[in-house]
Design an enzyme around this catalytic site. Structure first.
Site: not given
Length: 262
Positions: A142, A150, A155, A159, A185
């Site tokens: 993770d 973010n 965002h 990405d 994630e």
């Protein structure tokens, strides 16, 4: 397997019937052989259809040699070859497109890793053949504080961080290892035929690689990883639960850590 065998037998049956019909009734039925040969490519794989049609064509040539002039026979042979050639090309290209569509259906559109559907299929296959000889390991990782990334950068930028980390993972994993996007994630790596000690070393190498790579300028990006073996006497749910437990422990212990189930 049973369906494939049945398709082969059915194709052989009606191909044989076609040849017998031409032998009994003569050249008048020759035009029925074209749809018969084409249908083989809808029933079977292209290579199998070619083999069966080749035998049918050989038998038809032998039958027709004494019934029609050579020029007419050559014309029929050429048209048969063309029909099979175009049918083979169409069937082969369709098979390739079908495989590509299946691959896309099991691929995460952003990171190009396997998606949950691909993960479920892979784990089911592994469980069906698992034994005590070749035990693989699961790494559940993770990205630490991904929400902060973010929130701070947006965002779209987040990405790109996911994509960059997946690219890093690929540089340290083997071709036989599988990477899947498990959640937003979270990612799972299945290290094939790997003992728990080697999997722990791989996890630590990946953690260190991400920590030492500048993914965002002047901003630290790290990952936490939970590792467990995929022993044959446990279920998929138990594997995932144990990996998640180790990941939770890594995060509770300060993040940017690897925790291994013993």
């Amino acid at each position: 397997m049973l369906t494939t065998t049945a398709s082969v037998l059915v194709t052989i049956f009606y191909s044989t019937g076609m040849v017998i019909a031409v032998k009994v009734n003569g050249i008048n039925l020759i035009y029925w052989t074209y749809p018969t040969m084409i249908s083989a490519y809808f029933m079977l794989r292209p290579n199998t259809a070619v083999i069966i049609n080749a035998f049918s064509l050989s038998a038809l040539i032998f039958i027709l040699m004494s019934q029609i002039p050579l020029l007419n026979l050559l014309t029929i042979i050429i048209t048969f070859i063309l029909i099979n050639l175009f049918s083979y090309i169409f069937s082969h290209r369709t098979s390739i497109q079908h495989r590509e569509l299946n691959l896309e259906a099991e691929r995460d559109f952003l990171t190009r890793t396997g998606n949950r559907r691909a993960l479920d299929a892979h784990l089911a296959r592994y469980l069906s053949i698992a034994d005590g000889e070749n035990v693989s390991c699961m790494l559940l990782l993770d990205i630490d504080h991904f929400k902060r990334i973010n929130d701070a950068f947006g965002h779209p930028f987040g990405d790109q961080v996911l994509v960059r980390i997946c690219d890093l993972l690929r540089t340290r994993t083997r071709a036989t290892d599988k990477i899947f996007r498990y959640g937003g994630e979270e990612f799972i790596i299945i290290a094939g035929s790997t003992n728990i000690k080697s999997a722990a070393s791989l996890a630590e190498e990946l953690r260190q690689l991400v920590a030492e790579t500048t993914i965002i300028e002047n901003y630290s990006v790290t990952i936490s990883i939970g590792v467990t073996s995929m022993s044959h006497n446990r279920s998929v749910t138990e594997w995932l639960s144990k990996a998640d437990e180790m990941l939770y422990l890594a995060k509770q212990s300060g993040r940017n850590l690897v925790k291994v189930a013993t």
